[in-house]
Scaffold this motif. Structure first.
Motif, mmCIF file in Angstrom:
data_model
loop_
_atom_site.group_PDB
_atom_site.id
_atom_site.type_symbol
_atom_site.label_atom_id
_atom_site.label_comp_id
_atom_site.label_asym_id
_atom_site.label_seq_id
_atom_site.Cartn_x
_atom_site.Cartn_y
_atom_site.Cartn_z
ATOM 1 N N UNK A 42 65.230 25.872 29.015
ATOM 2 C CA UNK A 42 65.938 27.150 28.983
ATOM 3 C C UNK A 42 65.738 27.797 27.631
ATOM 4 N N UNK A 43 65.368 29.058 27.633
ATOM 5 C CA UNK A 43 65.198 29.786 26.373
ATOM 6 C C UNK A 43 66.427 30.605 26.030
ATOM 7 N N UNK A 44 66.969 31.303 27.022
ATOM 8 C CA UNK A 44 68.081 32.220 26.764
ATOM 9 C C UNK A 44 69.424 31.694 27.246
ATOM 10 N N UNK A 45 69.469 30.481 27.750
ATOM 11 C CA UNK A 45 70.664 29.791 28.256
ATOM 12 C C UNK A 45 70.956 30.084 29.728
ATOM 13 N N UNK A 46 70.242 31.013 30.357
ATOM 14 C CA UNK A 46 70.489 31.278 31.772
ATOM 15 C C UNK A 46 70.169 30.067 32.636
ATOM 16 N N UNK A 47 68.990 29.487 32.429
ATOM 17 C CA UNK A 47 68.616 28.319 33.219
ATOM 18 C C UNK A 47 69.540 27.150 32.902
ATOM 19 N N UNK A 48 69.964 27.032 31.662
ATOM 20 C CA UNK A 48 70.907 25.974 31.288
ATOM 21 C C UNK A 48 72.223 26.132 32.032
ATOM 22 N N UNK A 49 72.672 27.354 32.217
ATOM 23 C CA UNK A 49 73.908 27.612 32.953
ATOM 24 C C UNK A 49 73.801 27.098 34.387
ATOM 25 N N UNK A 50 72.660 27.358 35.027
ATOM 26 C CA UNK A 50 72.449 26.872 36.387
ATOM 27 C C UNK A 50 72.387 25.346 36.396
ATOM 28 N N UNK A 51 71.699 24.772 35.421
ATOM 29 C CA UNK A 51 71.574 23.315 35.327
ATOM 30 C C UNK A 51 72.945 22.655 35.194
ATOM 31 N N UNK A 52 73.785 23.218 34.347
ATOM 32 C CA UNK A 52 75.125 22.653 34.153
ATOM 33 C C UNK A 52 75.942 22.744 35.428
ATOM 34 N N UNK A 53 75.796 23.836 36.164
ATOM 35 C CA UNK A 53 76.527 23.994 37.422
ATOM 36 C C UNK A 53 76.112 22.910 38.417
ATOM 37 N N UNK A 54 74.821 22.663 38.513
ATOM 38 C CA UNK A 54 74.317 21.644 39.437
ATOM 39 C C UNK A 54 74.781 20.254 39.003
ATOM 40 N N UNK A 55 74.600 19.942 37.720
ATOM 41 C CA UNK A 55 74.960 18.616 37.215
ATOM 42 C C UNK A 55 76.450 18.346 37.364
ATOM 43 N N UNK A 56 77.274 19.341 37.091
ATOM 44 C CA UNK A 56 78.720 19.169 37.202
ATOM 45 C C UNK A 56 79.146 18.914 38.640
ATOM 46 N N UNK A 57 78.557 19.628 39.557
ATOM 47 C CA UNK A 57 78.944 19.482 40.965
ATOM 48 C C UNK A 57 78.466 18.159 41.549
ATOM 49 N N UNK A 58 77.342 17.670 41.076
ATOM 50 C CA UNK A 58 76.786 16.431 41.624
ATOM 51 C C UNK A 58 77.129 15.202 40.790
ATOM 52 N N UNK A 59 77.704 15.398 39.604
ATOM 53 C CA UNK A 59 77.943 14.278 38.716
ATOM 54 C C UNK A 59 76.638 13.643 38.280
ATOM 55 N N UNK A 60 75.623 14.474 38.090
ATOM 56 C CA UNK A 60 74.276 13.987 37.791
ATOM 57 C C UNK A 60 74.026 13.947 36.295
ATOM 58 N N UNK A 61 73.043 13.142 35.894
ATOM 59 C CA UNK A 61 72.580 13.151 34.514
ATOM 60 C C UNK A 61 71.845 14.464 34.242
ATOM 61 N N UNK A 62 71.832 14.890 32.996
ATOM 62 C CA UNK A 62 71.197 16.156 32.654
ATOM 63 C C UNK A 62 70.462 16.021 31.326
ATOM 64 N N UNK A 63 69.282 16.611 31.243
ATOM 65 C CA UNK A 63 68.520 16.611 29.992
ATOM 66 C C UNK A 63 67.704 17.893 29.899
ATOM 67 N N UNK A 64 67.515 18.346 28.671
ATOM 68 C CA UNK A 64 66.769 19.576 28.416
ATOM 69 C C UNK A 64 65.372 19.257 27.890
ATOM 70 N N UNK A 65 64.384 19.972 28.393
ATOM 71 C CA UNK A 65 63.021 19.895 27.865
ATOM 72 C C UNK A 65 62.967 20.785 26.624
ATOM 73 N N UNK A 66 62.554 20.206 25.505
ATOM 74 C CA UNK A 66 62.612 20.936 24.238
ATOM 75 C C UNK A 66 61.219 21.030 23.625
ATOM 76 N N UNK A 67 60.699 22.243 23.421
ATOM 77 C CA UNK A 67 59.414 22.376 22.736
ATOM 78 C C UNK A 67 59.538 22.018 21.253
ATOM 79 N N UNK A 68 58.496 21.429 20.706
ATOM 80 C CA UNK A 68 58.500 21.091 19.287
ATOM 81 C C UNK A 68 58.625 22.363 18.455
#
Length: 276
Positions: free
Chosen positions: A35-61
């Motif tokens: 996620x660059x602008x946090x929009x995709x991160x917002x969706x990711x958090x929604x999915x992870x929270x609802x499923x109780x799933x692990x979450x990790x961000x891909x980070x460019x060097x």
């Protein structure tokens, strides 16, 4: 007494066996995203929270600059050179997960370069991949096509996409998407298939124009339309053709497109996705 103790021990063992079996059947889920602008991160958090799933961000060097033009310029140069950015190692052990929700913003019609860099490094054979993305106008379908070509031995499941202008709709839409996909229990709305399209009427053309009028990357005229009822309103599927774009070199190539438009009662029509 000894018999009773033995029976209780056997019963406890059976319960333990059943519980273990149920847990082992539950898929292990990872929500992995860039996620660059946090929009995709917002969706990711929604999915992870609802499923109780692990979450990790891909980070460019080397992070992409938040400025739109700078990001576009860098991406164009990378594409020209045929390179992808270096990314930091993903900490999660991908081999331990059954399902991976893979999230990204759409750049140049597909997943952003950091996600491509990740896909170049892994073999997702046998994994179930659920794509989700954020975009200005569209790109879910085209990115899924490229994802399927990149990881042909993975099982690519139907995905979810949302315009950056519609982030307020994410909680409700993710709830429906996860239920429809079988990841959550509960009722969900399954729309009927669109009927055969017909030529747009004057009123339908006005709905199309109102939906796309404030988006600078769409300069088109609706030709045909089909519609179906959804909770609280109507969803339209327009086929439109780009209008002449002299003096606008940054516009997409002229051609035909499909535009999904939602018109809810009491609200202005909005387009939800463009498919070129």
């Amino acid at each position: 007494m000894k018999i009773i103790k033995t029976m209780l021990a056997l019963a406890a063992a059976m319960v333990a066996t059943v519980s273990y079996g149920q847990n082992s059947d539950t898929p292990k889920i990872l929500v992995l995203f860039y996620s660059q602008t946090s929009n995709t991160k917002t969706v990711a958090q929604e999915i992870a929270n609802r499923l109780g799933a692990d979450m990790e961000e891909i980070v460019p060097v080397k992070p992409y600059d938040g400025d739109f033009q700078a990001t576009i310029g860098r991406c164009m140069e990378e594409r020209k050179q045929g390179i992808t950015p270096d990314i930091k190692p993903v900490a999660a052990d991908i081999t331990k997960y059954d399902v991976i929700f893979l999230g990204y913003p759409i750049w140049f019609g597909t997943y952003a370069p950091p996600v491509e860099a990740f896909l170049n490094k892994v073999d997702l054979q046998g994994k179930k991949i659920v794509p989700f993305c954020t975009f200005g106008s569209g790109g879910l379908d085209s990115s899924i096509k490229e994802l399927t070509e990149k990881q042909p031995k993975a099982q690519i499941l139907p995905g979810y996409g949302v315009r950056a202008a519609r982030m307020a709709a994410v909680p409700k839409e993710i709830d429906q998407f996860l239920k429809a996909s079988g990841f959550l229990e509960g009722e969900f709305f399954k729309p009927e298939a669109f009927p055969a399209p017909h030529e747009v009427s004057e009123g339908e053309a006005a709905i199309f124009d109102a939906a796309v009028g404030d988006y600078p990357m769409i300069h088109a005229k609706a030709k045909t339309v089909a519609s179906r009822t959804i909770p609280g309103g109507t969803e339209y599927l327009f086929t439109a053709v780009d209008l002449p774009r002299d003096g606008s070199p940054n516009m997409p190539p002229a051609g035909e497109m499909q535009v999904y438009v939602t018109a809810l009662e009491g609200a202005a029509p909005v387009f939800t996705q463009v498919v070129r």
